[in-house]
Design an enzyme around this catalytic site. Structure first.
Site, mmCIF file in Angstrom:
data_model
loop_
_atom_site.group_PDB
_atom_site.id
_atom_site.type_symbol
_atom_site.label_atom_id
_atom_site.label_comp_id
_atom_site.label_asym_id
_atom_site.label_seq_id
_atom_site.Cartn_x
_atom_site.Cartn_y
_atom_site.Cartn_z
ATOM 1 C CE LYS A 29 36.881 -3.697 24.565
ATOM 2 N NZ LYS A 29 37.130 -3.901 23.119
ATOM 3 C CB SER B 85 37.268 -7.774 22.417
ATOM 4 O OG SER B 85 37.511 -6.435 22.005
ATOM 5 C CB SER C 213 36.339 -5.429 19.134
ATOM 6 O OG SER C 213 37.181 -6.535 18.970
#
Lengths: 488, 96
Positions: free
Chosen positions: A78, A153, A177
């Site tokens: 990420k 997210s 997330s």
């Protein structure tokens, strides 16, 4: 041989060790898959094609190394996690040109274990969002239905695994997330106990909530990633000096759920669930029962306050953490500033997106003199009550089980106009972050109305990731697989 | 809860953000909605409850107070929007 990219991480690793597949072949297969699917899903912000092929070639020349448990395994990280020499934007214009000169500890450990870092995954800006539509660069699409969100997210991290672009990815979980995109994209994702994985090198959002965790095709794959990244790091004072269990062995060893008490909190199984989520999750509980689990009712009475508590804490911490983005030392700087105050204001106002600015303003408000007690201190008190709910429930059960989300993946643009509605998507995930406990989401089937993946969530006691990984492994082994994502 | 555009502008300024006039009203309305939702916490009894600010349970010992070189100046300055090779450059702070 089957398509390399459909293998699990565990299977790939065995084939790499046996030299049935070379690191170069595995890497090239992922790059080919990225080329074929990325125009549809937009899961990635950068791909290091040449560099990773060189790295794979070097690994092949040296040969498999049994001391490197992820030798030759391609992964994605990420974009909130610092990677040496590779851009780390956190999904924000303000960090568009930021290239860290160091690796986050979790990345360093993955590299030392022989993993190949293919690229960086798209995300909601500064991890603020539940749909990956808040990325400053592009929205990511759900591989199961391209008009749906992948969750957020860590939506890029979920979509990249679901699309077969890599064998595991890293997400960060501040309020769900990792677990929400795992549920929406039909993969497994775990948020470990707070302090299990170092946060050094992870761009901070809500410091007392953020945890890094893996997403992968199976609980065993997640265990392999978790084992490598866990453990004390002197560079992070919140990293816990605790021994790391053999997550992989303990996960793989559990074949049934005998002797396990699964707690079903009424607050997670009541009104608000869509019928298809309720059906799939209930069917999974029936399977769990047939595997020997004892189902016990538990109560989490402060759940109704969780969202308000979470957003006060998260926004307060975010407003403080994001003060460092001032245009002085790194990131975007406005060329129009004439003095220092303008430098701060213009750089931040142009560099941050709308949702980030909204949260900074709200966080500043709840921390300001006169409102601190009514909001932040009050939220911290309720936070303790929420945590106590879990501790009480765990006196009656070993694992708490509920749906990851009340609904399957929603449409792109469906909730962007109403931030409060977007915040409510996290209703079942955020209590865990407030409490610092571990939790995972495992796919339990496709909803009969939408045909989209449904995730079941398992919460564990502090430091007891092995039990929830093992339970998810046994359960998912007894459920039919989801098949290939239909959007690709 | 009513939140005015003026209040929103004031808080934004404290956070070193300048919001365009045409967005202030919209933001103020959203903040009002969100803060009203947060006000539901008022109905939760918390008398005598110790706030929980972090889930960390272990001691967080201080590091030894000893200077150590952890990175190179050139690496740090390489990310700076403007530097002279030795220091970060910012607009003039003191007039004159």
């Amino acid at each position: 041989m089957p398509d390399i990219t459909t293998l699990t991480l565990t299977d790939l690793r065995a084939k790499l060790a046996a030299k049935d597949i070379s690191a170069t072949q595995a890497t090239q297969a992922c790059l080919d898959r990225i080329q074929a699917t990325e125009p549809k899903v937009d899961a990635l912000l950068c791909v290091q094609a040449e560099a990773v092929l060189e790295q794979a070639k070097a690994l092949d020349q040296a040969g498999p190394d049994k001391d490197k448990p992820l030798w030759g395994v391609p992964i994605v990280v990420k974009d909130a996690i610092c990677t040496k020499g590779v851009p780390t934007t956190c999904g924000s214009k303000i960090l568009e040109n930021f290239v860290p000169f160091y690796d986050a500890t979790c990345v360093e450990r993955l590299k030392n274990a022989g993993a190949i870092l293919l690229g960086k995954a798209n995300m909601d800006e500064f991890a603020m969002g539940s749909s990956t539509e808040n990325s400053a660069f592009k929205p990511t699409r759900n591989p199961w239905a391209l008009d749906k969100v992948p969750g957020g997210s860590s939506g890029g991290s979920g979509a990249t695994v679901a699309a077969g672009q890599c064998f595991s990815s890293l997400g960060t979980d501040t309020g769900g997330s990792i677990r929400l995109p795992a549920a929406f994209c039909g993969v497994t994702g775990i948020k470990p106990t707070y302090g299990r994985i170092s946060r050094y090198g992870v761009v901070a959002y809500g410091s007392s909530l953020d945890q890094v965790g893996p997403m992968a095709r199976t609980p065993t794959d997640c265990a392999a990633m978790l084992a490598v990244m866990s453990g004390h790091d002197p560079k992070d004072s919140t990293s816990a000096p605790r021994p790391v269990p053999d997550f992989e062995a303990e996960t793989a060893a559990r074949r049934d759920l005998k002797g396990l008490r699964l707690g079903m909190p009424g607050e997670y199984w009541g009104e608000g669930l869509t019928p298809e989520v309720r059906d799939r999750c209930q069917a999974a509980m029936d399977t769990a029962k047939s595997l020997g689990a004892e189902i016990v009712p538990v109560k989490l009475p402060h759940t109704q306050y969780a969202i308000a508590t979470y957003y006060i804490v998260a926004m307060a911490e975010a407003s403080s953490n994001l003060a460092r983005f001032d245009g002085v030392r790194y990131g975007y700087r406005s060329p129009e500033a004439r003095d220092l105050k303008e430098l701060y204001e213009l750089s931040r106002s142009k560099g941050f997106g709308e949702e980030v600015q909204r949260r900074i303003v709200l966080g500043t408000y709840v921390l300001s003199a006169g409102y601190y007690d009514a909001y932040y201190r009050k939220a911290a008190q309720v936070r303790r009550l929420i945590r106590q709910d879990f501790l009480n429930a765990f006196e009656k059960c070993d694992v708490i089980v509920g749906p990851t989300s009340p609904f399957t993946a929603f449409g792109l643009g469906e909730k962007t106009g109403d931030p409060l509605q977007m915040y409510l998507a996290d209703i079942f995930t955020i209590s865990l972050n407030l409490s610092g406990l571990p939790g995972l989401s495992v796919p339990v089937g496709l909803g009969k109305d939408t045909g989209l993946p449904v995730g079941l969530q398992m919460f564990g006691k502090a430091w007891d990731e092995a039990t929830i990984l093992g339970a998810a492994h046994a359960l998912s082994g007894a459920l039919p697989g989801l098949g290939e994502p239909k959007g690709l | 809860m009513k939140f005015t555009p003026e209040q929103a502008a004031k808080v934004a300024a404290l956070a070193r953000l300048t919001l365009p006039e045409d967005k202030l009203e919209h933001l103020a309305a959203q903040m009002g909605d969100i803060l009203s939702y947060m006000d539901t916490l008022a109905s939760c009894p918390t008398d005598g409850v110790e706030p929980l600010y972090s889930p960390v349970e272990h001691d967080t010992p201080m590091r030894e107070d000893k200077a150590r070189k952890t990175c190179q100046r050139a690496d740090v300055l390489a990310q700076a929007p403007e530097s002279d090779g030795r220091f970060f450059i910012v607009p003039k702070i003191v007039a004159g």
